[in-house]
Motif scaffolding. Sequence first.
Motif, PDB file in Angstrom:
ATOM      1  N   ARG A  25       0.804  -1.229   0.000  1.00 42.31           N
ATOM      2  CA  ARG A  25       0.000   0.000   0.000  1.00 42.31           C
ATOM      3  C   ARG A  25       0.837   1.280   0.000  1.00 42.31           C
ATOM      4  NH1 ARG A  25      -4.969   0.528   4.018  1.00 42.31           N
ATOM      5  NH2 ARG A  25      -5.582  -1.192   2.653  1.00 42.31           N
ATOM      6  N   PRO A  26       1.869   1.422   0.849  1.00 44.39           N
ATOM      7  CA  PRO A  26       2.623   2.687   0.839  1.00 44.39           C
ATOM      8  C   PRO A  26       3.218   3.029  -0.520  1.00 44.39           C
ATOM      9  CG  PRO A  26       3.128   1.425   2.807  1.00 44.39           C
ATOM     10  CD  PRO A  26       2.339   0.522   1.925  1.00 44.39           C
ATOM     11  N   THR A  28       2.283   1.912  -3.448  1.00 41.45           N
ATOM     12  CA  THR A  28       1.208   2.133  -4.409  1.00 41.45           C
ATOM     13  C   THR A  28       0.716   3.572  -4.346  1.00 41.45           C
ATOM     14  OG1 THR A  28       0.520  -0.184  -4.252  1.00 41.45           O
ATOM     15  CG2 THR A  28      -1.084   1.373  -5.125  1.00 41.45           C
ATOM     16  N   GLU A  29       0.556   4.086  -3.137  1.00 41.01           N
ATOM     17  CA  GLU A  29       0.106   5.465  -2.968  1.00 41.01           C
ATOM     18  C   GLU A  29       1.156   6.450  -3.485  1.00 41.01           C
ATOM     19  OE1 GLU A  29      -0.696   5.595   1.183  1.00 41.01           O
ATOM     20  OE2 GLU A  29      -2.645   4.573   1.017  1.00 41.01           O
ATOM     21  N   GLU A  30       2.433   6.152  -3.242  1.00 41.25           N
ATOM     22  CA  GLU A  30       3.503   7.013  -3.724  1.00 41.25           C
ATOM     23  C   GLU A  30       3.534   7.057  -5.250  1.00 41.25           C
ATOM     24  OE1 GLU A  30       7.144   5.616  -2.127  1.00 41.25           O
ATOM     25  OE2 GLU A  30       6.542   5.894  -0.027  1.00 41.25           O
ATOM     26  N   PHE A  32       1.040   6.450  -7.375  1.00 37.07           N
ATOM     27  CA  PHE A  32      -0.117   7.160  -7.899  1.00 37.07           C
ATOM     28  C   PHE A  32       0.092   8.674  -7.802  1.00 37.07           C
ATOM     29  CE2 PHE A  32      -4.407   9.032  -7.201  1.00 37.07           C
ATOM     30  CZ  PHE A  32      -4.909   8.803  -8.479  1.00 37.07           C
ATOM     31  N   ALA A  33       0.580   9.150  -6.651  1.00 38.23           N
ATOM     32  CA  ALA A  33       0.832  10.581  -6.484  1.00 38.23           C
ATOM     33  C   ALA A  33       1.877  11.074  -7.481  1.00 38.23           C
ATOM     34  CB  ALA A  33       1.278  10.869  -5.054  1.00 38.23           C
ATOM     35  N   ARG A  54      -8.222  12.955  -7.858  1.00 36.83           N
ATOM     36  CA  ARG A  54      -7.669  12.726  -6.533  1.00 36.83           C
ATOM     37  C   ARG A  54      -7.453  11.241  -6.221  1.00 36.83           C
ATOM     38  NH1 ARG A  54      -6.948  17.139  -7.403  1.00 36.83           N
ATOM     39  NH2 ARG A  54      -7.476  19.044  -6.244  1.00 36.83           N
ATOM     40  N   THR A  55      -8.181  10.368  -6.893  1.00 31.79           N
ATOM     41  CA  THR A  55      -8.143   8.942  -6.596  1.00 31.79           C
ATOM     42  C   THR A  55      -7.992   8.143  -7.888  1.00 31.79           C
ATOM     43  OG1 THR A  55     -10.531   8.592  -6.820  1.00 31.79           O
ATOM     44  CG2 THR A  55      -9.713   9.342  -4.648  1.00 31.79           C
ATOM     45  N   PRO A  56      -7.615   6.860  -7.798  1.00 32.71           N
ATOM     46  CA  PRO A  56      -7.585   6.029  -8.997  1.00 32.71           C
ATOM     47  C   PRO A  56      -8.944   5.957  -9.699  1.00 32.71           C
ATOM     48  CG  PRO A  56      -6.321   4.984  -7.251  1.00 32.71           C
ATOM     49  CD  PRO A  56      -7.004   6.175  -6.626  1.00 32.71           C
ATOM     50  N   ASP A 338       5.646  -1.103  -7.577  1.00 32.42           N
ATOM     51  CA  ASP A 338       6.446   0.120  -7.471  1.00 32.42           C
ATOM     52  C   ASP A 338       6.772   0.720  -8.828  1.00 32.42           C
ATOM     53  OD1 ASP A 338       7.992  -2.117  -8.072  1.00 32.42           O
ATOM     54  OD2 ASP A 338       9.811  -1.239  -7.231  1.00 32.42           O
ATOM     55  N   LEU A 341       0.804   2.014 -12.124  1.00 40.85           N
ATOM     56  CA  LEU A 341      -0.560   1.724 -11.686  1.00 40.85           C
ATOM     57  C   LEU A 341      -1.127   0.685 -12.646  1.00 40.85           C
ATOM     58  CD1 LEU A 341      -2.911   2.616  -9.767  1.00 40.85           C
ATOM     59  CD2 LEU A 341      -3.606   4.177 -11.594  1.00 40.85           C
TER      60      LEU A 341
END
Length: 550
Positions: A25-26, A28-30, A32-33, A54-56, A338, A341
């Motif tokens: 999760r960490p 994945t969020e990085e 995407f941002a 803001r989101t996928p 990593d 997406l």
Amino acid sequence: MSGDEFIERTLAAYERQRTRCRDPRPVTEEVFADLLGQARDTVFGRDHGLRSVRTPADLAAAVPVRGYEGFRGYVERIRAGEDRVLTVSRPYALHTTSGTSGRPKYVPTTRHWRDRYRGPALYAQWGLYFQRLGLTSYRPGNVFDMSWERGRSDDVWAAPVEGLPVYSITKRPSSVGPHDWAPPWYSERWFTAAPVERPLYTRLRLLAGSDVRLVVAVNPSRIAALGELLNEELPYLLKDLRDGTVNGRTDPLTRPDPRTAARLEAAQSFGGRVTLTDLWPGLSLVVCWNSASARYYRGWLDQIAPGVPLIPFSTTGTEGIVTLPVDSHTSAGPLAVDQGLYEFVPCDPDDLGAPLSESVTTCGPEELEHGATYRLVMSQANGLYRYDTGDIYRVVGRVGRLPRLDFEGRGGSVTSFTGEKLTESDVHAAIRSAVGHASVRGGYSVVPVWGRPPGYTLVMERREVGTAVHAEQFCAHVDAELARLNTEYEEKRSSGRLSPLSVLVVERGTFQALAERRVSLGASAAQVKHRWLHTDETLLRELDAYLTRD
């Protein structure tokens, strides 16, 4: 960076990759941002209103799924010199690959993408290989790496107007930075000294007396070619070893090596053929793709490097990396979360490759079901957002919280004039039956030929048959096996909607000569793949040009 520091860096990257499997999760969020940061303030970002994403789920609502042709207009603007078209980071080169339409694809590459994504992934991948070998200290000559080439200035050609360099992903004409992939063999003589002519033999000769522990290629055909070259050029190699020459010429940096020559002579006298382990007794690991049609090389590789474990190269292409190996599974690796997406569309294994709907419903990695097949849609920081790769993957397990994916092939890698849906698996199995043993070498290809009715031509090297009568008998056996294996093929043959399989016999070495010709015309050696089943008549046109050359 010393050899020991390099090994340490790869092992640390490998451990980080394993940690990401346990808790993705960490990162994945990085990712995407970062993708949004690269895309928002661009032509593409303005066209798709990415400032409000803001989101996928927002991204999926704003950006339609599209194949490469949907990006071609943006890439042409990059080629014309425009900045901030797909990414805020400026591309420094375009990577080229073949397209299904016959038009080449150009994939932008930026230093940001290489430093943050591609480079670290290669360190993690190689960390697994060194961990498997138990190597904590690297010595020159421990690795024979055929997965990429340092490249020369003539590997690069300029795009129109602005002269942005264009080359394949496996060549590196430009210098590398401290965060990019920079292995110690980048400056070793065997890696840099190979001439345009006979490059594989030259590298083999320069490494012949070294303690090679690891042989790496993307495609298994490269390792197969290496094994065949060792035997075909053995008398020449033995003379070079005894005389201390390279390609028959005196070389001030090379000394005679009678010990290696004697070992190879003894192996030849005992078994007739020599193997890579005869040449390099310390060889302990072979790496290459081992899924989809590449799995057909397993028997051949077992003969070339008997008893040597085989683990996979990353599932990677010009557009980006999809899986990274973290263990000893022979063909599949966990999703490389990593790197980008990833979205998936459930599909049939023999998906014909038709474009996906722009609004197709996709699912995330956590929703994938064991045993099911999916078509991949991915977004990467090189500017390809919600890109329909056309690639099909099967879920074969999980690694931590990530799906383990086995590459099944590209959508459309089947041929179907009349609904027969002929596959590479069908062709390989039929030829294996006709040959009479499990290890079938790559001197065969089946090509679809349009006619009234349409049908297929078996192109085969003069290796198993000596006369036209034998060739026709062999072809008839393959045709019968295709009918037995594929009921649709049998039905279309019996009803006359498909003509009988025809045969074209060419001289031994023709397929290798064609591969070398493609490389000489600018293709990357790592991307030149042997195909058991072609989807058009390009091979026949290439053969005609080759056979009628002056």
